[in-house]
Design an enzyme around this catalytic site. Structure first.
Site, mmCIF file in Angstrom:
data_model
loop_
_atom_site.group_PDB
_atom_site.id
_atom_site.type_symbol
_atom_site.label_atom_id
_atom_site.label_comp_id
_atom_site.label_asym_id
_atom_site.label_seq_id
_atom_site.Cartn_x
_atom_site.Cartn_y
_atom_site.Cartn_z
ATOM 1 N N VAL A 52 -84.611 80.460 6.173
ATOM 2 C CA VAL A 52 -85.717 79.612 6.632
ATOM 3 C C VAL A 52 -85.434 78.137 6.350
ATOM 4 O O VAL A 52 -85.565 77.284 7.239
ATOM 5 C CB VAL A 52 -87.044 80.057 5.966
ATOM 6 C CG1 VAL A 52 -88.143 79.032 6.201
ATOM 7 C CG2 VAL A 52 -87.472 81.407 6.536
ATOM 8 N N CYS A 86 -88.486 90.571 5.276
ATOM 9 C CA CYS A 86 -89.905 90.213 5.411
ATOM 10 C C CYS A 86 -90.857 91.405 5.456
ATOM 11 O O CYS A 86 -91.721 91.533 4.598
ATOM 12 C CB CYS A 86 -90.098 89.344 6.642
ATOM 13 S SG CYS A 86 -89.291 87.739 6.457
HETATM 14 N N1 LIG Z 1 -85.882 85.276 6.589
HETATM 15 C C1 LIG Z 1 -86.840 85.256 7.477
HETATM 16 O O1 LIG Z 1 -86.704 85.723 8.608
HETATM 17 C C2 LIG Z 1 -88.175 84.640 7.135
HETATM 18 C C3 LIG Z 1 -89.084 84.346 8.154
HETATM 19 C C4 LIG Z 1 -90.299 83.762 7.824
HETATM 20 C C5 LIG Z 1 -90.604 83.513 6.489
HETATM 21 N N2 LIG Z 1 -89.712 83.844 5.524
HETATM 22 C C6 LIG Z 1 -90.063 83.504 4.137
HETATM 23 O O2 LIG Z 1 -89.394 82.307 3.784
HETATM 24 C C7 LIG Z 1 -89.006 82.342 2.412
HETATM 25 C C8 LIG Z 1 -87.511 82.116 2.281
HETATM 26 O O3 LIG Z 1 -86.857 83.220 2.909
HETATM 27 P P1 LIG Z 1 -85.282 83.209 3.216
HETATM 28 O O4 LIG Z 1 -85.006 84.449 3.982
HETATM 29 O O5 LIG Z 1 -84.903 81.880 3.761
HETATM 30 O O6 LIG Z 1 -84.731 83.344 1.710
HETATM 31 P P2 LIG Z 1 -83.207 83.216 1.219
HETATM 32 O O7 LIG Z 1 -83.109 84.130 0.072
HETATM 33 O O8 LIG Z 1 -82.277 83.331 2.363
HETATM 34 O O9 LIG Z 1 -83.107 81.711 0.697
HETATM 35 C C9 LIG Z 1 -83.791 81.228 -0.421
HETATM 36 C C10 LIG Z 1 -82.987 80.050 -0.997
HETATM 37 O O10 LIG Z 1 -83.773 79.409 -2.006
HETATM 38 C C11 LIG Z 1 -82.888 78.970 -3.015
HETATM 39 N N3 LIG Z 1 -83.661 78.651 -4.234
HETATM 40 C C12 LIG Z 1 -84.188 79.492 -5.151
HETATM 41 N N4 LIG Z 1 -84.828 78.792 -6.106
HETATM 42 C C13 LIG Z 1 -84.702 77.477 -5.775
HETATM 43 C C14 LIG Z 1 -85.160 76.266 -6.367
HETATM 44 N N5 LIG Z 1 -85.873 76.259 -7.497
HETATM 45 N N6 LIG Z 1 -84.866 75.089 -5.756
HETATM 46 C C15 LIG Z 1 -84.140 75.083 -4.606
HETATM 47 N N7 LIG Z 1 -83.681 76.201 -4.015
HETATM 48 C C16 LIG Z 1 -83.958 77.382 -4.588
HETATM 49 C C17 LIG Z 1 -81.899 80.110 -3.156
HETATM 50 O O11 LIG Z 1 -80.722 79.722 -3.822
HETATM 51 C C18 LIG Z 1 -81.682 80.471 -1.677
HETATM 52 O O12 LIG Z 1 -80.614 79.703 -1.131
HETATM 53 C C19 LIG Z 1 -89.495 83.683 1.866
HETATM 54 O O13 LIG Z 1 -90.765 83.502 1.300
HETATM 55 C C20 LIG Z 1 -89.599 84.531 3.120
HETATM 56 O O14 LIG Z 1 -90.549 85.553 2.993
HETATM 57 C C21 LIG Z 1 -88.498 84.373 5.810
#
Ligand SMILES: NC(=O)c1ccc[n+]([C@@H]2O[C@H](COP(=O)([O-])OP(=O)(O)OC[C@H]3O[C@@H](n4cnc5c(N)ncnc54)[C@H](O)[C@@H]3O)[C@@H](O)[C@H]2O)c1
Length: 441
Positions: free
Chosen positions: A11, A266
């Protein structure tokens, strides 16, 4: 505009690249040094169509930068997006530790007004917790700086994320402050030109909207999977039923494909988290529990079909086509392939697997093991295997040469978790074909 994004995952990175693409000055902050190193070297840590080029172009234009330093992040952007992970806690509730860590770190470095935007999927009430965390941390510094917390859930789909972000169905903005709505509208204006997409509402409703959307989609899938199991027992064909009901515009064709269960980062976690939220306010969300239970059971269906066919799978080798939880992504979080492979291994079977993009991710998850062979092509995975199982509906699996499949497999048996093929055709070509909700051909 100056924008900071915490979290460079599916995201955060897409959000950062797309906001830079329309001309903003974006700084992405992550805590993973390997990730930031890769991004600073023009490498993309995830697979998402079109993302690599967009990141490279915007980085080259100086509009997209990456850092490990949160102080720099706080200084940079009026807009501070939180897009970190919210994985399930032990009890299924959303783990907010990363979100609250970002809130704390923003407050540790903030010295003027900031808009803090929750883009992560977070339970109702999280914006209040983020605001409390910021207020407390500022108070410890002896400061009382104005800020706003906005809920701006993300609806992008992995595999089509750039398109979804650039042309969103809706931009949900949850805030109690009309001035913040205007600032958010201004930032999203480039994505809102064709027609009005901004839907503004109160913060709690925005937070719940995201869970409502994912839970309803998961419900549709589990409903069809429930019916597919019934169809098998009743001698009906779920694919005919699907078309029969999809033709009703009140139902529609979207998201009613039966299969071997939903996975990804998700649906499983969000259904569980909403169930936990319900429990916390004293409500038993029976439908959500059923959606989850049906999905859990559905992920075991292919293995059940295999044991019913072989009697015992110990010593068998199964070719697995598709490892990602859906096509066009390398994401294997909660993927049905994992449930199947782990069941096969526990039963003493071996796996020969192929996926167009998720092989590295698979190796990362499982490492090197004697009972897993990661193959370079779909054909190679079939060699000396006792059956083929299809777990992801990648396009390249849709019209294979069945002659070739037959010539490579020890037995002409296919377990299709995505209903890709015509049972009559496979039967006429001499296959035993097990699909979902279609009986055995
Ligand atoms: N993946 C999807 O399709 C999708 C779609 C809509 C919403 N979401 C939501 O978006 C959010 C992120 O999902 P994602 O799939 O991108 O997760 P992801 O695990 O791919 O990425 C999360 C990132 O956050 C980083 N991180 C953790 N703690 C941190 C901090 N303190 N400071 C900076 N960076 C930090 C991690 O190192 C990682 O790179 C979740 O809540 C998810 O539910 C995901």
């Amino acid at each position: 505009m100056e924008i900071t994004i915490y979290g460079s995952g599916y995201v955060g990175l897409v959000t950062g690249a797309c906001l830079a693409q329309v001309g903003n000055d974006v700084l992405c902050v992550d805590i993973d040094p390997k990730k930031i190193d890769m991004l600073n070297n023009g490498e993309i840590p995830i697979y998402e169509p079109g993302l690599e080029q967009m990141v490279r172009e915007n980085a080259a234009a100086g509009r997209l930068k990456f850092t490990l330093d949160p102080a720099q992040g706080v200084k940079h952007g009026l807009y501070q997006f939180i897009a970190v992970g919210t994985p399930p806690d032990e009890d299924g509730s959303a783990d907010l530790s990363h979100v609250l860590a970002v809130a704390r770190s923003i407050a540790e470095h903030m010295d003027e007004y900031r808009i803090i935007i929750d883009k992560s999927t977070v339970p109702v009430g999280t914006a209040d917790r983020v605001a409390d965390q910021i207020r407390e941390t500022l108070a410890k510094r002896g400061l009382d700086i104005e800020f706003d917390v906005v809920s701006n859930p993300e609806f992008l789909k992995e595999g089509a994320a750039i398109d979804d972000f650039m042309k969103p169905d809706r931009i949900v903005i949850g805030t109690d402050n009309p001035r913040t709505t205007e600032l958010m509208r201004a930032m999203y204006a480039p994505f809102n030109r064709n027609h009005e997409r901004v839907i503004s509402m109160d913060i709690r409703s925005a937070e719940l909207t995201k869970y409502a959307a994912n839970s309803l989609l998961a419900t549709k899938i589990s409903f069809m999977n429930e019916l597919s199991n019934l169809a098998e027992r009743l001698g009906a064909d779920i694919e005919a039923v699907r078309i029969g009901i999809g033709s009703d515009p009140r139902i529609g064709y979207h998201f009613i494909y039966p299969g071997c269960g939903y996975g990804g980062s998700c649906f499983p976690k969000d259904v569980q988290a909403l169930e936990r939220t319900a429990a916390e306010v004293g409500y038993k969300a029976e439908l959500l529990s059923a959606v989850e239970a049906v999905n859990y059971r559905q992920k075991e269906r292919l293995f059940e079909k295999m044991t019913a066919h072989f009697g015992d799978v110990a010593g068998k080798t199964i070719a697995v086509w598709g490892l990602a939880f859906k096509p066009n992504t390398d994401d294997m979080r909660e993927a049905s392939s994992r449930t199947l492979m782990e069941a096969l291994w526990a039963a003493g079977a071996k796996v020969r697997a192929y996926d167009p993009v998720a092989m590295t991710e698979c190796e990362h998850i499982y490492g090197q093991r004697d009972d897993l062979c990661l193959c370079q092509s779909a054909d190679q995975a079939l060699e000396d295997a006792d059956a083929l199982a299809i777990l992801t509906e990648w396009q390249e699996f849709r019209s294979p040469s069945f002659e070739m499949i037959k010539s490579k497999l020890n037995n002409a048996v296919i377990f299709d978790g995505r209903n890709l093929y015509d049972p009559d055709q496979l039967k006429s070509q001499g296959f035993i074909y097990y699909a979902i909700g279609r009986g055995e051909s």
